[in-house]
Design an enzyme around this catalytic site. Sequence first.
Site, PDB file in Angstrom:
ATOM      1  N   SER A 106       1.039  -1.355  -0.081  1.00 28.24           N
ATOM      2  CA  SER A 106      -0.003   0.140  -0.188  1.00 28.24           C
ATOM      3  C   SER A 106       0.830   1.191   0.227  1.00 28.24           C
ATOM      4  CB  SER A 106      -0.844  -0.057   1.553  1.00 28.24           C
ATOM      5  OG  SER A 106      -2.740  -0.369   1.064  1.00 28.24           O
ATOM      6  N   LYS A 109       0.100   3.922  -2.392  1.00 30.38           N
ATOM      7  CA  LYS A 109      -1.266   5.268  -2.781  1.00 30.38           C
ATOM      8  C   LYS A 109      -0.152   6.312  -2.535  1.00 30.38           C
ATOM      9  CE  LYS A 109      -3.748   1.806  -1.133  1.00 30.38           C
ATOM     10  NZ  LYS A 109      -4.796   0.808   0.214  1.00 30.38           N
ATOM     11  N   SER A 163      -5.813   3.047   4.718  1.00 27.57           N
ATOM     12  CA  SER A 163      -5.342   2.508   3.748  1.00 27.57           C
ATOM     13  C   SER A 163      -6.608   1.765   2.927  1.00 27.57           C
ATOM     14  CB  SER A 163      -3.855   1.379   4.352  1.00 27.57           C
ATOM     15  OG  SER A 163      -3.248   0.988   3.135  1.00 27.57           O
TER      16      SER A 163
END
Length: 328
Positions: A106, A109, A163
């Site tokens: 993640s 991102k 997240s």
Amino acid sequence: MRCINKKRFAVLATLVAVNIACMGIFTGCSFMGKKDDSYNIALSSAGDSNNKINSFLGEGLCVTDEVNFGLEKVSSESAEEAGVFNVTKKEVTYSQNIYKKLYPASTTKILTAYIILKNANLNDVTTVSENAVKQAGDSSVCHLKAGDKVSVKTLLYGMMLESGNDAAIALAEYYSGSTTDFAKVMNRYASKLGATHSHFVNPNGLPADNHYTTLYDMYLIFNSAVKLSNFKEIVSTKEYTASYINANSKEVTQVWKNTNGYFKGTYSAPDGFTIIGGKTGTTNAAGHCLVLYSKNARNEDIISIVYGGKTKPDLYKFMTQILNEFGK
């Protein structure tokens, strides 16, 4: 800390040129079966390329070669890759496999947020699709529903704090119409930022053979992102109250909390450091990951990254170690 000279700049300039050619058509650059590939650096003189590399990547970057250093002073076996970058002094002070290709989970991102913050109107409202909310049961989400009408700003908080993979897809579809088209934008921006040993296929970092980066590339991406005041504001937020309208025109309120273990109080920050913010990431393929921006006691800007932590406690213990040893 290892110093770098003009020879290294020449190598970087060559790497940029080669990889731009590769990025032009995203074939022949597959990550499949090549997770352990690293930058193939051969230090050779190619003239004075200082100006070329600085004009492409921007001046004032932390630069080093592929040689690891500092590992004997910390529990380096706790993670696969790690790096400490003193942004103020423009020095790499710890280097552990920072050019090795890896799954970013993640922390992907960060690039998604950077693109949206650079280009979008944060007050725009978009409708969350069925595709965005169709997530696996173990997927990290911020519990959006199809038909929810949510502002871009709110989606950014959901993506970066909780997240939320659902929020990441909603943002990609808002900006490009599909995650496939957004991935093309991601790869263009990565190349533009000098992160030429990366390739992205989705906005959230779920594992895919052709979705990879290097720790140094993520430093380049994050270093650009933290220069945006609204990015720093988002990643430094510990808790955010989201408000939006659902498909039945009813107001929905959620409280989203930052997944950063230092912010949650689960782990103590290193003495003398102020943790500004960052991004976590965890998948089976990537291990436990953390990209962090902090300030040391001298008010110097420090970017520290750990990838492939064996466990979450290992990750934070190791991050604290490398900041104490190499961030002060």
